[in-house]
Write a protein that holds these residues in place. Structure first.
Motif, PDB file in Angstrom:
ATOM      1  N   LYS A 241       0.832  -1.199   0.000  1.00 41.32           N
ATOM      2  CA  LYS A 241       0.000   0.000   0.000  1.00 41.32           C
ATOM      3  C   LYS A 241       0.872   1.257   0.000  1.00 41.32           C
ATOM      4  O   LYS A 241       2.042   1.223   0.379  1.00 41.32           O
ATOM      5  CB  LYS A 241      -0.928   0.000   1.218  1.00 41.32           C
ATOM      6  CG  LYS A 241      -1.977  -1.107   1.185  1.00 41.32           C
ATOM      7  CD  LYS A 241      -2.910  -1.008   2.371  1.00 41.32           C
ATOM      8  CE  LYS A 241      -3.982  -2.092   2.315  1.00 41.32           C
ATOM      9  NZ  LYS A 241      -4.913  -2.005   3.470  1.00 41.32           N
ATOM     10  N   LEU A 242       0.262   2.367  -0.399  1.00 44.48           N
ATOM     11  CA  LEU A 242       0.969   3.640  -0.417  1.00 44.48           C
ATOM     12  C   LEU A 242       0.761   4.380   0.902  1.00 44.48           C
ATOM     13  O   LEU A 242      -0.336   4.383   1.461  1.00 44.48           O
ATOM     14  CB  LEU A 242       0.465   4.518  -1.566  1.00 44.48           C
ATOM     15  CG  LEU A 242       0.676   4.000  -2.986  1.00 44.48           C
ATOM     16  CD1 LEU A 242       0.139   5.015  -3.991  1.00 44.48           C
ATOM     17  CD2 LEU A 242       2.148   3.720  -3.257  1.00 44.48           C
ATOM     18  N   GLU A 243       1.830   4.992   1.384  1.00 47.06           N
ATOM     19  CA  GLU A 243       1.729   5.851   2.557  1.00 47.06           C
ATOM     20  C   GLU A 243       2.533   7.120   2.318  1.00 47.06           C
ATOM     21  O   GLU A 243       3.542   7.106   1.599  1.00 47.06           O
ATOM     22  CB  GLU A 243       2.238   5.137   3.819  1.00 47.06           C
ATOM     23  CG  GLU A 243       3.738   4.910   3.862  1.00 47.06           C
ATOM     24  CD  GLU A 243       4.216   4.386   5.215  1.00 47.06           C
ATOM     25  OE1 GLU A 243       3.422   4.406   6.176  1.00 47.06           O
ATOM     26  OE2 GLU A 243       5.389   3.975   5.298  1.00 47.06           O
ATOM     27  N   PRO A 244       2.116   8.254   2.885  1.00 48.95           N
ATOM     28  CA  PRO A 244       2.828   9.515   2.682  1.00 48.95           C
ATOM     29  C   PRO A 244       4.264   9.449   3.196  1.00 48.95           C
ATOM     30  O   PRO A 244       4.558   8.746   4.172  1.00 48.95           O
ATOM     31  CB  PRO A 244       2.013  10.515   3.493  1.00 48.95           C
ATOM     32  CG  PRO A 244       0.660   9.899   3.645  1.00 48.95           C
ATOM     33  CD  PRO A 244       0.914   8.424   3.717  1.00 48.95           C
ATOM     34  N   ASP A 245       5.156  10.174   2.540  1.00 46.85           N
ATOM     35  CA  ASP A 245       6.566  10.143   2.923  1.00 46.85           C
ATOM     36  C   ASP A 245       6.791  10.539   4.373  1.00 46.85           C
ATOM     37  O   ASP A 245       7.639   9.968   5.071  1.00 46.85           O
ATOM     38  CB  ASP A 245       7.399  11.037   1.984  1.00 46.85           C
ATOM     39  CG  ASP A 245       6.916  12.486   1.933  1.00 46.85           C
ATOM     40  OD1 ASP A 245       5.906  12.821   2.589  1.00 46.85           O
ATOM     41  OD2 ASP A 245       7.554  13.286   1.220  1.00 46.85           O
ATOM     42  N   PHE A 246       6.004  11.511   4.876  1.00 49.69           N
ATOM     43  CA  PHE A 246       6.236  12.035   6.225  1.00 49.69           C
ATOM     44  C   PHE A 246       5.810  11.080   7.336  1.00 49.69           C
ATOM     45  O   PHE A 246       6.008  11.366   8.512  1.00 49.69           O
ATOM     46  CB  PHE A 246       5.546  13.393   6.405  1.00 49.69           C
ATOM     47  CG  PHE A 246       4.088  13.408   6.044  1.00 49.69           C
ATOM     48  CD1 PHE A 246       3.133  12.962   6.945  1.00 49.69           C
ATOM     49  CD2 PHE A 246       3.662  13.871   4.812  1.00 49.69           C
ATOM     50  CE1 PHE A 246       1.786  12.966   6.629  1.00 49.69           C
ATOM     51  CE2 PHE A 246       2.321  13.889   4.472  1.00 49.69           C
ATOM     52  CZ  PHE A 246       1.372  13.434   5.385  1.00 49.69           C
ATOM     53  N   MET A 247       5.246   9.942   6.965  1.00 52.72           N
ATOM     54  CA  MET A 247       4.898   8.931   7.966  1.00 52.72           C
ATOM     55  C   MET A 247       5.972   7.849   8.088  1.00 52.72           C
ATOM     56  O   MET A 247       5.797   6.896   8.853  1.00 52.72           O
ATOM     57  CB  MET A 247       3.548   8.289   7.626  1.00 52.72           C
ATOM     58  CG  MET A 247       2.373   9.231   7.741  1.00 52.72           C
ATOM     59  SD  MET A 247       0.793   8.384   7.497  1.00 52.72           S
ATOM     60  CE  MET A 247      -0.360   9.766   7.579  1.00 52.72           C
ATOM     61  N   THR A 248       7.076   7.998   7.354  1.00 49.55           N
ATOM     62  CA  THR A 248       8.133   6.992   7.377  1.00 49.55           C
ATOM     63  C   THR A 248       9.224   7.344   8.381  1.00 49.55           C
ATOM     64  O   THR A 248       9.445   8.515   8.708  1.00 49.55           O
ATOM     65  CB  THR A 248       8.778   6.845   5.986  1.00 49.55           C
ATOM     66  OG1 THR A 248       9.446   8.067   5.635  1.00 49.55           O
ATOM     67  CG2 THR A 248       7.727   6.525   4.930  1.00 49.55           C
TER      68      THR A 248
END
Length: 512
Positions: A241-248
């Motif tokens: 799934k895709l997740e926003p960069d700032f959640m990594t």
């Protein structure tokens, strides 16, 4: 006798935008005549290609241009161009799309809603299955294709721009003065910034320098966080799934690094309010020693510095990226500036489509690019002992025979105009830009168009951008940044993520 090219430029007697649009509509009414494949006397046996693209000159190109005539002879096509002044191009484009009376090739500056709507209404050819059949177009960069796609499909030949353009330029003389090597890793990078700040790199005995210049344009942070392994806008989780960069985790590691640079005063403390138009000034006047930006800005800075002080010749150098925990990574540009789209209303059959694509493919060969960018040998440039010399400048009347002729040249797979002379720094810039293409991080959602983002994107972006700056300057801590993420999610971010993942799943299904 062939029809004159029409230009929709500045109309001195028409001050209002509505009048400009009216003028554009009047101009559009002639497009149907231009697609006949014949000149006005009916004798031309060459196919006729009509094009609408941007113009930047108030003295538009005409039929009498030797460069245009040479390009027509080389491609075997009569070329009719409607040049529309760049300042009103989007308005003219929307009017033209609404009219349904289109040229065979129309330049689309971006994924404008009117174009996306036309694409989804089947008004433009899907070029995805055809590109493989052409020697140049088949070499289009996959990341750039993805960036320019709509709903995962290709609806225009992109006008190529350097994909690996981002990098670092720095004061080579400062590095040499301090006995340091070019940084290879993030730790090396930090040590160089610290030395530039505290070890008197210019040797004047004063505490008047710092490591890196950043402005309120926070693109450098976007670039540098990829060094840490952060994704480009959207990352792919272990379950696909895709997740926003700032959640990594990688994004947060980079954010902590930026805060460290700020806390230790290795970057200018006023970066959050610094005018981006003055970004290079501290670098040029010897205050800041390094900038993360587009690489081709390096030679412009070098020239400005040498003009200020001739002793600063060869004082600037460049590098692409530094190695992080996951190797070498860099942030790509979009890789293109506009699309050359082919409407179904003017190119009605697959046979006609292939003729237009053959024309666009041939424009990428070296002779075509030379005509478009340099003109005709002996009139616009000369070559002596293998050295290229321009015979006209932008202020010469003959320059109107060349200007804007390159506005419909795709440049795929690469720049094939080989005559220009470059400084050693420019040569290195180009080499690194090309090498960067191997390490750029693609955005997996680049071709996906979100309705939620169209409505709330600015608000959502502002939440994260503001939180990032506040974290760096110490106005919020890590918990404060997590609170900003919660606000992002509740303000439409969750809906945005759900929609992007749905689109991503559908796009991958269509590829199978």
């Amino acid at each position: 006798m062939k029809k004159a090219k029409k230009s929709f430029g500045k109309k001195a007697a028409i001050p209002a935008l509505s009048a400009v649009l009216l003028t554009s509509l009047i101009g559009c009414s002639n497009d149907a005549d231009q697609t006949s494949g014949k000149a006005s006397d009916g004798k031309s046996s060459k196919p006729n290609i009509t094009i609408m693209t941007t113009g930047f000159s108030t003295t538009p190109l005409t039929d009498s241009s030797p460069a245009l005539q040479a390009l027509e002879k080389y491609t075997g096509v009569d070329i009719t161009v409607n040049y529309v002044m760049n300042s009103v191009y989007n308005d003219k484009l929307n009017v033209t799309l609404a009219s349904g009376n289109l040229p065979k090739i129309i330049m689309i500056p971006d994924k404008l809603p009117s174009f996306v709507s036309a694409v989804r209404n089947d008004a433009f050819w899907d070029l995805t299955p055809y590109l493989k059949d052409y020697p140049n177009l088949s070499q289009a960069n996959e990341i750039t294709l993805q960036n320019s796609a709509i709903d995962g499909k290709i609806y225009g030949i992109y006008r190529a721009r350097p994909l690996g353009r981002n990098g670092v330029y720095f004061r080579k003389d400062w590095l040499e003065n301090l006995g340091l090597e070019e940084p290879k890793t993030i730790d090396d990078f930090y040590n160089v910034l610290k030395a530039f700040t505290y070890n008197d790199p210019d040797g004047n005995g004063k505490d008047d320098t710092y490591g890196m210049v950043i402005s309120k344009f926070t693109g450098p942070f976007d670039v540098m966080q990829t060094w840490f392994g952060a994704p480009n806008k959207w990352g792919i989780t272990k379950d696909g799934k895709l997740e926003p960069d700032f959640m990594t985790t990688e994004y947060m590691d980079a954010l902590k690094f930026f805060k460290k640079l700020y806390d230790e005063k290795l970057i200018n403390q006023d970066f959050a309010v610094m005018d981006s138009g003055k970004w290079d000034v501290p670098f040029q006047n010897g205050q800041g020693g390094l900038i993360v930006n587009v690489l081709d800005q390096a030679h412009r800075n070098a020239a400005a510095m040498e003009k200020i002080d001739p002793k600063l010749k060869d004082a600037v150098d460049v590098l692409g990226a530094v190695e992080g925990p996951e190797g070498l990574h860099n942030l790509p540009t979009a890789g293109y500036s506009g699309l050359l789209a082919i409407p179904k209303s003017s190119v009605k059959t697959e046979k006609e489509l292939k003729q237009v694509l053959s024309f666009l493919d041939k424009l990428n060969n070296e002779p075509a690019q030379t005509f478009a960018y340099a003109g005709v040998e002996g009139r616009h440039y000369k070559i002596e002992d293998g050295k290229f010399t321009a015979l006209v400048t932008s202020t010469d009347p003959l320059y109107s025979e060349i200007q804007d002729l390159n506005q419909f040249i795709p440049g795929i797979p690469d720049e094939n105009f080989k005559h220009a002379e470059y400084t050693p720094l420019q040569v290195k810039e180009k080499e690194i830009i090309k090498e960067n293409e191997k390490i750029v991080v693609a955005n997996p959602a680049a071709s996906l168009l979100s309705e939620v983002y169209a409505q709330k994107g600015q608000q959502l972006d502002n939440i994260i951008n503001d939180a990032r700056i506040k974290y760096i300057v110490g106005q919020i801590d890590e918990q404060g940044f997590k609170d900003a993420i919660k606000l992002w999610k509740s303000s439409g971010g969750d809906d945005y993520t759900d929609e992007i993942n749905k689109l991503y799943k559908e796009s991958n299904k269509n590829k199978k």
